[in-house]
Scaffold this active site. Structure first.
Site, PDB file in Angstrom:
ATOM      1  N   ASP A 404      -7.995  13.874   4.538  1.00  0.00           N
ATOM      2  CA  ASP A 404      -9.178  14.113   4.718  1.00  0.00           C
ATOM      3  C   ASP A 404      -9.509  14.698   6.248  1.00  0.00           C
ATOM      4  O   ASP A 404      -8.297  14.093   6.998  1.00  0.00           O
ATOM      5  CB  ASP A 404     -10.174  12.883   4.262  1.00  0.00           C
ATOM      6  CG  ASP A 404     -11.349  13.145   4.681  1.00  0.00           C
ATOM      7  OD1 ASP A 404     -12.117  14.138   4.315  1.00  0.00           O
ATOM      8  OD2 ASP A 404     -12.173  12.362   5.184  1.00  0.00           O
ATOM      9  N   LYS A 405     -10.650  15.087   6.487  1.00  0.00           N
ATOM     10  CA  LYS A 405     -10.677  15.818   7.790  1.00  0.00           C
ATOM     11  C   LYS A 405     -11.474  14.818   8.528  1.00  0.00           C
ATOM     12  O   LYS A 405     -11.166  14.233   9.488  1.00  0.00           O
ATOM     13  CB  LYS A 405     -10.952  17.140   7.989  1.00  0.00           C
ATOM     14  CG  LYS A 405     -10.988  17.751   9.132  1.00  0.00           C
ATOM     15  CD  LYS A 405     -11.823  18.887   9.366  1.00  0.00           C
ATOM     16  CE  LYS A 405     -13.196  18.939   9.326  1.00  0.00           C
ATOM     17  NZ  LYS A 405     -14.104  18.365  10.354  1.00  0.00           N
ATOM     18  N   PHE A 542     -28.929  31.044  11.067  1.00  0.00           N
ATOM     19  CA  PHE A 542     -27.385  31.160  10.973  1.00  0.00           C
ATOM     20  C   PHE A 542     -26.812  31.377   9.251  1.00  0.00           C
ATOM     21  O   PHE A 542     -27.363  30.848   8.560  1.00  0.00           O
ATOM     22  CB  PHE A 542     -26.841  30.043  11.549  1.00  0.00           C
ATOM     23  CG  PHE A 542     -25.198  29.756  11.246  1.00  0.00           C
ATOM     24  CD1 PHE A 542     -24.321  30.066  12.246  1.00  0.00           C
ATOM     25  CD2 PHE A 542     -24.845  29.283   9.954  1.00  0.00           C
ATOM     26  CE1 PHE A 542     -22.989  30.136  12.054  1.00  0.00           C
ATOM     27  CE2 PHE A 542     -23.521  29.102   9.875  1.00  0.00           C
ATOM     28  CZ  PHE A 542     -22.529  29.597  10.762  1.00  0.00           C
ATOM     29  N   THR A 679     -10.819  18.777   2.819  1.00  0.00           N
ATOM     30  CA  THR A 679     -11.963  18.542   3.213  1.00  0.00           C
ATOM     31  C   THR A 679     -13.222  19.032   2.494  1.00  0.00           C
ATOM     32  O   THR A 679     -13.182  20.067   1.886  1.00  0.00           O
ATOM     33  CB  THR A 679     -12.141  19.019   4.982  1.00  0.00           C
ATOM     34  OG1 THR A 679     -13.500  18.606   5.249  1.00  0.00           O
ATOM     35  CG2 THR A 679     -11.893  20.347   5.103  1.00  0.00           C
ATOM     36  N   GLY A 680     -14.305  18.390   2.563  1.00  0.00           N
ATOM     37  CA  GLY A 680     -15.487  18.921   2.117  1.00  0.00           C
ATOM     38  C   GLY A 680     -16.325  19.849   3.155  1.00  0.00           C
ATOM     39  O   GLY A 680     -17.230  20.451   2.844  1.00  0.00           O
ATOM     40  N   ASP A 681     -15.855  19.705   4.340  1.00  0.00           N
ATOM     41  CA  ASP A 681     -16.444  20.751   5.333  1.00  0.00           C
ATOM     42  C   ASP A 681     -16.051  22.356   5.139  1.00  0.00           C
ATOM     43  O   ASP A 681     -15.285  22.570   4.181  1.00  0.00           O
ATOM     44  CB  ASP A 681     -15.620  20.334   6.653  1.00  0.00           C
ATOM     45  CG  ASP A 681     -16.844  19.754   7.654  1.00  0.00           C
ATOM     46  OD1 ASP A 681     -17.884  20.179   7.494  1.00  0.00           O
ATOM     47  OD2 ASP A 681     -16.345  19.124   8.569  1.00  0.00           O
ATOM     48  N   ARG A 777     -14.161  22.563   1.559  1.00  0.00           N
ATOM     49  CA  ARG A 777     -15.306  22.724   0.510  1.00  0.00           C
ATOM     50  C   ARG A 777     -15.196  22.122  -0.724  1.00  0.00           C
ATOM     51  O   ARG A 777     -15.446  22.595  -1.862  1.00  0.00           O
ATOM     52  CB  ARG A 777     -16.055  24.178   0.578  1.00  0.00           C
ATOM     53  CG  ARG A 777     -16.745  24.604   1.790  1.00  0.00           C
ATOM     54  CD  ARG A 777     -18.046  25.149   1.449  1.00  0.00           C
ATOM     55  NE  ARG A 777     -18.815  24.149   1.288  1.00  0.00           N
ATOM     56  CZ  ARG A 777     -19.402  23.189   2.215  1.00  0.00           C
ATOM     57  NH1 ARG A 777     -18.600  22.970   3.409  1.00  0.00           N
ATOM     58  NH2 ARG A 777     -20.260  22.428   1.741  1.00  0.00           N
ATOM     59  N   LYS A 783     -10.645  16.970  -4.948  1.00  0.00           N
ATOM     60  CA  LYS A 783      -9.554  16.483  -4.201  1.00  0.00           C
ATOM     61  C   LYS A 783      -8.570  15.754  -5.023  1.00  0.00           C
ATOM     62  O   LYS A 783      -7.160  15.857  -4.891  1.00  0.00           O
ATOM     63  CB  LYS A 783     -10.238  15.419  -3.230  1.00  0.00           C
ATOM     64  CG  LYS A 783     -10.809  15.974  -1.984  1.00  0.00           C
ATOM     65  CD  LYS A 783     -11.083  14.916  -0.889  1.00  0.00           C
ATOM     66  CE  LYS A 783     -12.109  15.576   0.339  1.00  0.00           C
ATOM     67  NZ  LYS A 783     -12.541  14.822   1.215  1.00  0.00           N
ATOM     68  N   ASP A 803     -11.415   8.386   4.715  1.00  0.00           N
ATOM     69  CA  ASP A 803     -12.271   7.298   5.255  1.00  0.00           C
ATOM     70  C   ASP A 803     -13.698   7.110   4.537  1.00  0.00           C
ATOM     71  O   ASP A 803     -14.091   6.009   4.650  1.00  0.00           O
ATOM     72  CB  ASP A 803     -12.557   7.521   6.663  1.00  0.00           C
ATOM     73  CG  ASP A 803     -13.508   8.499   7.020  1.00  0.00           C
ATOM     74  OD1 ASP A 803     -13.330   9.566   6.274  1.00  0.00           O
ATOM     75  OD2 ASP A 803     -14.381   8.371   7.673  1.00  0.00           O
TER      76      ASP A 803
END
Lengths: 1144, 353
Positions: A404-405, A542, A679-681, A777, A783, A803
């Protein structure tokens, strides 16, 4: 109506405030029957109850083939006709095994039960007959209206009805769901907002009688489809209106929600994979070998039984008194009985002690992990923890690390480290954040510390107002954002949707430009103590496409300014011609990028009044236009405004990696482990982090979806992959190109994989050649899908580390799941097999503990099989000479004690303490880890070699003493003791060869077990025991006689030596051939990992990024009249369409 | 010792910094190199070889005379007689003659040997009751079912000693005669006691307590095994103390052999006799055999063995030869290792630098 509902898929019906209706339909289960559709809000992860414990645990344990096998042995041994070994030899160990296991399961179940009840009894406010009562989570029922307070965890999936904030906005933290710590906003429907906040809320909510129709429970976190039917109208519901279980309400005093899904139906629980019992690959290989052994034992017994039948037939044909001993005078029946007797006799080849010892060793290895001081995190007082004790050897074989990030690689703390204003660089990023000297900011009443930048010159410049560019730069930081300020104890506390913005505004505050508050049309800023109010004219939002945002403000003096910040690429191309400091700023950008900092360019434009008037009119016009055209128009308009910018400077933010992350990743990659980041980012952030933690090489080429797709679609993915790389100009060296390609994927793209399973294999073969794979994303379920993909298409061991609750699924799916125990919540840790506090502890966990564990356990298994098989197979050869009558060649007590007392402790010491190289060398020489990945020590071939060796040993063990004692006056019992002695000696020598690390315990264990053989033999052959039970201790006086007989000694020594000769020779070979390897291990020390590699100019542009929350930025909700109008218009549109839908 | 650790405070969960827990136990890891391994192999080869040679010399120094009398000479008649079980009660004796070319010096042991007699069958070995032969009165008349079908006769009378082992006891008896060159015959005196292990004679086999009764009275209510001609309390008519369960022939027989071919001790030359002070002189001998034990139905052979012993036992060539073979195997391995070291290992030496 309802028919249509089914057609549209909205079949989940929730009636507000009608508890009875839903209670009636609540899911009840009895045994395996379930009735009802709404599950209750109780978490049940425990397995046993008081009544079911015994039957369930027995059922589970006897699912293990080994236990059934041993039970069968016990049963067989109880039959006198076939009992070649007394029954108590097996049943005692079996009982021990069963009860140890059972107690262990019970203990962990109790722990789960406690954890569950803690969650189930969390308080929450439920609306009961027009007033809120405090209830527990488990009592929440579908249709209830709940009140959530600030910072409360949301107990179920709710439809947001209204909140204490204007427009019924509310903010949630979704860290436990997707790992993002920035706040997300949710907004109630206007209809409910208007109706339910106008009256006293309890009454209005109590009277609320809407009906929600929505999808059946599913695991899609980011979508929600439904409609609310209320007051004869129909409103469409979207994800924006829903509060998910597990998220935390922030910045909002109260939120009221209607419960839609509870318990097992909630999205987060739907995302949790099923609890799976993890088994290590080694254990699987080993189980296969055990099955192989059992089958060969059965086969051998069959052959021996046939032999027995034939020989008893021969006996029958002779008129011998022996024929009276043939049971029932029937050779076939006799053979049948002998078959079972031989199964019993050969069963020690796969002894039950193996399983106990195996578990003990696993437990000790886990303890070692917990005891390791180097993996103890002092700051939170948390040692590492092995929650699943049976996976330790797999730590030594990991091939894929899926990480994970957020919170795992990064600390999730952004720090303003440097900036470049007017071409001048301030701050020094080479000093680590902890070592930065704090600046004297006492002149600033709003300073609260936390600025990790040391640059008194900048402060002086600012305070002296010497440089207008610097002043402008700071104004830009304080004005150009979407942050909300909240006052707490006289200080503004910033709440931002993007952590970057929060950091920037915070840094501006420290430097004296304090963002105080914003209203709909004004932004109030204190500039070096002077409060100034800016009129906010427009906020140019943005988007990930624009990669910039701007604000258009009128300063108190009346001037119009456009402040813009964004990625360097977009800003630099919008600068005015001959913009000052451009050259030096670009240099600074490069420097920052080198230091792995996240950069943003800040620019300003003075807007002429005329231009503004013209522009604002067009804006108002286009805002009223139809949706799709409007967006493009708006973008064009924005673009018009963001031109001729004047570059002010660059901010450099450090997305703080956890300590030692780059080194760890580099080390793990050297050890042959593929590191993937899931990552979900969003993509930009992920790629940025990828660079900064050395996962992506600065020169590496990112293979994105379009290209990947082409490759995958082509007939031969391999060929086209190489072609694709060759076409690259820089890919002059094939080898280089291979190592430096990384795949970047996003969640939506991954979804295509599910539709095309045939791509999986080719994707994996590509991925294998790439340096790394980044997936952005992705949902928790995705995952897990990725982990499954890796598991399916490679034979490697996968390890997931994360985490947050969003990582739970992948942690459960991977072979090994590691939870990072850094943060609160600890959902990940609860589901993980191992818990560590820092990412860098993985180094030690994998390269030291894992490698040792793998080596120890592999050696242990090989040795254990060797010693038990070698000892038990002797009976086959003895059968040839005793008419296949299943006569044991050993005393029964020797059989019982051999695995327990005589040979167990040295091998256990080896399995506890063995170290082929020290911990330091293991870390220095990561390539040593590769032997585990290749399964060098645990391959089936290795095990089979050891089995063949065992067969050889059994042959030697039998035939040398046989040759000595054949046709002599030596009796059977002396023979038995001689063979026992030889067997004990041989396996002792073998363990001496295997052990490379002699601690005092190993030496003591070795001596004790050999001495034990002599002592125990003397005891079981003693007069007293014989007199107390002649049938059980019938070897009276044998050892007394044999232990002083030189022939016995000479025979036993020769036999033992001949038995281990092949092993000794092969070890001697490896010693002689590996002289130089050893020197390498002990002398070399590779250069330390280069942290700040220099890389070519031009790549730095890749680094600039702007991390902001998922979805569109919340700018439109924050202000500028036009966007509110727009939102309103949008809503109306929606309502009318939904009305239309309802009318049909 | 007995440290009570303060389990509170900020570092309460900090692991102990002990050598054991940190896996830093002081340890010895032998660094094996060619310099240690090769000499070890050669040394071992030499040790095994020396042992082998020494043992071989010892074995050569013993003397042994084997005589298979199954159907030798006039024993042939008895052999045929015993073919039929119904003739078991008929006595039959025969005589075999042999000569000793070289006198057997020292203690001479007289063995009888059987071939192809499986004393190691599981059912056979189990078919005994150590409780009964231990002299337990209760068990005497109520033998264990392990003895079945030799626990009771068809009338339900318990058998003592029960079981197949006792039932099949070797019951030939021998008397050895020395024929002097003068034509005079001297019986060779054999010690018929002291043949057993101390524990067997004194612990494992005991007669039931007599309590003023004679042995025969104690055994009242039992019957001897089916194949026996004499009851257990009168096995040795010459020595009343060698009767019952402690009869040495019985004890020797009850110590089952591991393999179908075996020897059992029958007697030891009594060197108290002045003629045989130094052992058995060379000359002609004969053995009078009371031929009772049938061997046809297991296709067996029987014989006698006269042998002298060293500390290493009698004529057993297997062990010395096994030592020599092993020694040569080790030597072979050592040579191969040396070659390997010469070819590859030496490179390693160069790579030290």
């Amino acid at each position: 109506m309802s028919k249509e509902d089914f057609e549209s898929g909205l079949t989940w019906e929730v009636k507000a405030n009608s508890r009875r209706y839903h209670k009636h339909k609540q899911r009840k289960s009895f045994l395996c029957f379930t009735r009802g559709r709404y599950s209750d809000n109780v978490v049940r992860s425990h397995k046993y109850s008081l009544l079911t414990f015994l039957p369930l645990t027995l059922f589970e344990q006897f699912q293990r083939a080994a236990n059934v096998y041993f039970l069968l042995m016990v049963v067989l041994q109880c039959v006198p006709a076939i009992s070649s070994i007394p029954w108590y030899i097996t049943i005692i160990p079996l009982l021990v095994v069963l009860s140890v296991r059972g107690l262990k399961d019970l203990a962990s179940d109790m722990a789960r039960r406690r954890c569950d009840s803690e969650i189930n009894s969390r308080p929450c406010d439920v609306l009961v007959s027009q007033s809120f009562m405090t209830a527990q989570w488990k009592d929440v029922c579908v249709g209830d209206v709940l009140r959530i307070r600030r910072d409360q965890i949301i107990p179920a999936d709710l439809l947001l009805l209204s909140s204490s904030e204007p427009h019924s906005l509310c903010y949630v933290e979704t860290a436990d769901i997707d790992g993002e710590t920035n706040l997300k906003y949710r907004q109630a429907l206007d209809a409910t907002h208007n109706e339910l906040t106008s009256h006293p809320s309890e009454e209005a909510l109590g009277a609320f009688n809407g009906i929600v129709l929505c999808e059946e429970p599913n695991n899609r976190l980011y979508t929600f489809r439904g409609q609310l039917q209320w007051q004869g109208e129909c409103f469409l519901l979207e994800n924006e209106h829903v509060l998910l279980r597990g998220t935390v309400l922030r910045n909002t005093d109260f939120a009221y929600g209607l419960t839609i899904y509870t318990g097992a139906d909630t999205k987060i629980l739907r995302n949790c994979g099923k609890l799976r019992v993890k088994r290590t690959q080694l254990e699987e290989v080993f189980n296969k070998v055990v099955i192989g052994i059992v089958l060969s034992v059965l086969l051998a017994a069959l052959l021996l039984a046939i032999g027995a039948g034939v020989s008893s037939y021969q006996v029958m044909t002779q008129t011998s008194f022996l024929s009276a001993l043939v049971v029932d005078g029937n050779p076939a029946y006799n053979g049948f009985l002998v078959y079972w007797s031989y199964i019993i006799l050969l069963s020690p080849a796969m002894p039950i002690a193996l399983y106990i010892t195996f578990e003990v060793i696993h437990t000790i290895h886990s303890k070692f992990i917990g005891w390791d001081l180097e993996m103890y995190w002092q700051q939170t007082d948390k040692p590492a923890e092995a929650r699943n004790t049976s996976l330790s050897e797999e730590l030594g074989q990991v091939g894929y690390l899926l990480s994970d990030k957020t919170g795992t690689l990064t600390q999730n703390r952004l720090l303003f480290r440097q900036c470049c204003v007017a071409g001048q660089i301030y701050g020094d990023a080479s000093v680590s954040a902890e070592d930065v000297k704090p600046m004297d900011l006492s002149w600033n009443p709003f300073s609260s510390g936390g600025l990790r930048m040391f640059s008194p010159t900048l402060v002086e410049t600012l305070r002296g107002q010497r440089c207008p560019v610097a002043t402008q730069f700071l104004s830009a930081l304080a004005l150009c954002h979407t942050v909300m300020a909240e006052w707490k104890e006289g200080f503004p506390v910033y709440q931002a949707a993007s952590p970057d913005e929060e950091t920037l505004v915070g840094a501006a505050r420290e430097l004296g430009w304090v963002f105080l508050s914003r209203t709909r049309d004004f932004v109030v800023v204190s500039e070096l103590g002077a409060t100034r109010q800016y009129q906010l004219l427009a906020l140019l939002d943005f988007t990930s496409k624009r990669r910039r945002m701007s604000v258009l403000v009128r300063d108190p003096e009346g001037g119009l300014k456009l402040y813009c910040k964004g990625a360097d690429v977009v800003i630099l191309e919008r600068l005015q011609k001959n913009c000052p400091h451009q050259e030096s700023t670009e240099m600074a950008l490069e420097l920052f990028a080198e230091a792995c900092l996240r950069t943003l360019c800040v620019a300003v434009r003075s807007v002429p009044e005329a231009l503004w008037e013209r522009w604002s009119k067009t804006l108002a016009l286009s805002a009223a236009m139809a949706t799709c055209e409007r967006d493009t128009l708006l973008e064009k308009l924005y673009d018009e405004m963001e031109r001729d910018l004047l570059l002010l400077g660059v901010t450099a933010i450090e997305d703080r990696l956890q300590e030692g992350v780059p080194e760890t990743i580099a080390l793990l990659q050297e050890a042959g482990i593929k590191v993937w980041v899931l990552t979900g980012d969003k993509k930009e952030t992920a790629v940025n982090i990828g660079y900064s933690c050395k996962l992506l090489h600065p020169e590496s080429r990112l293979l994105e979806w379009q290209e990947l797709r082409q490759i995958l679609q082509s007939a031969d993915p391999q060929v086209s992959f190489f072609k694709a790389k060759q076409t690259e100009l820089w890919a002059t060296h094939k080898e280089m190109a291979r190592a430096k390609t990384s795949v970047v994927l996003t969640g939506s793209e991954l979804a295509e994989f599910e539709e095309r399973p045939e791509w999986g294999a080719s994707f994996m073969s590509l991925a294998e050649q790439c340096q790394s794979v980044l997936c952005c994303r992705v949902t928790p379920a995705q995952k897990a899908e990725i982990v499954k993909l890796v598991r399916k298409h490679t034979a490697s061991i996968t390890m997931s580390i994360g985490d947050g609750a969003n990582d739970v699924n992948m942690i459960k799916t991977a072979h090994i799941g590691v939870g990072l125990a850094g943060r609160e919540g600890g959902q990940a840790v609860h589901n993980a097999d191992f818990a560590v506090s820092q990412f860098r502890f993985l180094q030690r966990l994998l390269l030291v503990h894992g490698r040792w564990s793998y080596r120890r356990i592999s050696l242990f298994l090989c040795y254990f099989l060797f010693k038990t098989c070698g000892f038990a197979l002797v009976h086959i050869w003895f059968g040839i000479l005793n008419g296949f009558s299943a006569q044991s060649l050993y005393e029964t007590w020797f059989i019982a004690l051999y695995t327990v007392f005589y040979t167990a402790t040295p091998v256990m010491c080896m399995a506890f303490f063995e170290q082929d190289v020290s911990a330091e060398s293991s870390l220095k020489l990561p390539e040593l880890y590769k032997s585990g990945q290749k399964k060098e020590l645990s391959s089936p071939r290795k095990l089979v070699t050891y089995l063949l060796y065992a067969v050889y040993m059994s042959l030697v063990l039998f035939f040398i003493p046989c040759g000595v004692f054949y046709n002599t006056a030596y009796d059977y019992q002396t023979m038995a003791v001689t063979v026992s002695m030889a067997a004990t000696f041989a396996v002792t020598v073998e363990i001496v060869i295997l052990t490379k690390y002699w601690t005092k315990f190993s030496i003591a264990a070795l001596c004790v077990s050999v001495v034990m053989f002599f002592i125990c033999s003397r005891i079981t052959h003693s007069t007293r025991l014989f007199q107390s039970s002649p049938a059980d201790y019938f070897f009276l006086g044998v050892s007394e006689k044999a232990f002083i007989d030189p022939v016995v000694w000479l025979t036993a020594l020769l036999t033992a030596w001949a038995a281990v000769l092949p092993s000794v020779t092969s070890h001697a070979f490896s010693v002689i051939l590996s002289v130089h390897n050893k020197h390498k291990i002990h002398n070399s020390s590779p250069p330390p990992v280069e942290l700040r590699s220099r890389f070519a100019r031009g790549s730095s542009l890749r680094r600039s990024s702007y991390a902001i929350s998922q979805g569109a930025a919340p700018g439109r909700l924050i202000h500028s009249a036009t966007s509110i109008h727009r939102a309103e218009a949008l809503k109306e549109e929606k309502v009318s369409t939904s009305k239309k839908l309802c009318d049909i | 010792m007995g440290k009570t650790k303060d389990k509170s405070g900020p570092l309460a969960r900090r692991p102990d910094n002990s050598a054991f827990k940190q896996q830093r136990l002081p340890a010895w890891s032998p660094m094996l190199t060619a310099n240690t391994v090769l000499p070890f192999f050669y040394l071992l080869a030499v040790v095994c070889m020396l042992l082998g040679v020494w043992l071989l010399l010892l074995v050569q120094s013993t003397q042994e005379i084997k005589l298979d009398y199954t159907d030798l000479g006039n024993c042939n008649e008895c052999f045929d007689l015993r073919r039929n079980v119904s003739n078991a009660a008929q006595a039959c004796s025969c005589r075999v003659e042999f000569s000793i070319d070289k006198s057997l010096k020292g203690d001479v042991f007289f063995y009888y040997g059987l071939k192809n007699f499986h004393q190691n069958l599981r059912r056979y070995m189990d078919s005994r009751d150590d409780g009964q032969t231990l002299g337990r009165i209760k068990i005497l008349k109520n033998p264990s079912t392990y003895c079945a079908p030799f626990d009771k006769d068809k009338y339900g009378v318990p058998i003592a000693p029960c079981g197949a082992v006792a039932n099949s006891m070797f019951n030939d008896s021998f008397s050895l005669t020395y024929h002097l060159s003068s034509g005079r015959s001297v019986p060779v005196p054999l010690l018929r006691t002291g043949l057993t292990w101390y524990t067997d004679k004194n612990v494992k086999f005991r007669n039931p307590r007599t309590d003023n009764l004679t042995l025969a009275e104690v055994f009242e209510g039992t019957r001897p095994p089916l194949y026996w001609q004499t009851p257990v309390y009168s096995l040795d008519p010459r020595d009343p103390n060698n009767n019952g369960f402690i009869n040495e022939d019985l004890i020797v027989w009850m110590r089952e052999a591991a393999f179908p071919n075996f020897k059992k001790l029958y007697g030891i030359l009594n060197r108290a006799d002045p003629n045989f002070e130094k052992g058995l002189p060379k000359g002609n001998y004969s053995i009078d055999i009371s031929y009772n034990f049938p061997v046809q139905h297991f296709q067996g052979r029987k014989g006698v063995v006269l042998t002298t012993l060293t500390w290493f036992g009698g004529q057993n060539h297997f062990l010395p030869i096994a030592y020599l073979v092993t020694s040569s195997l080790i030597l072979l391995a050592a040579v191969v290792l040396t070659v390997a070291w010469w070819k590859f290992g030496k490179d390693g030496k160069n790579m030290k630098e």
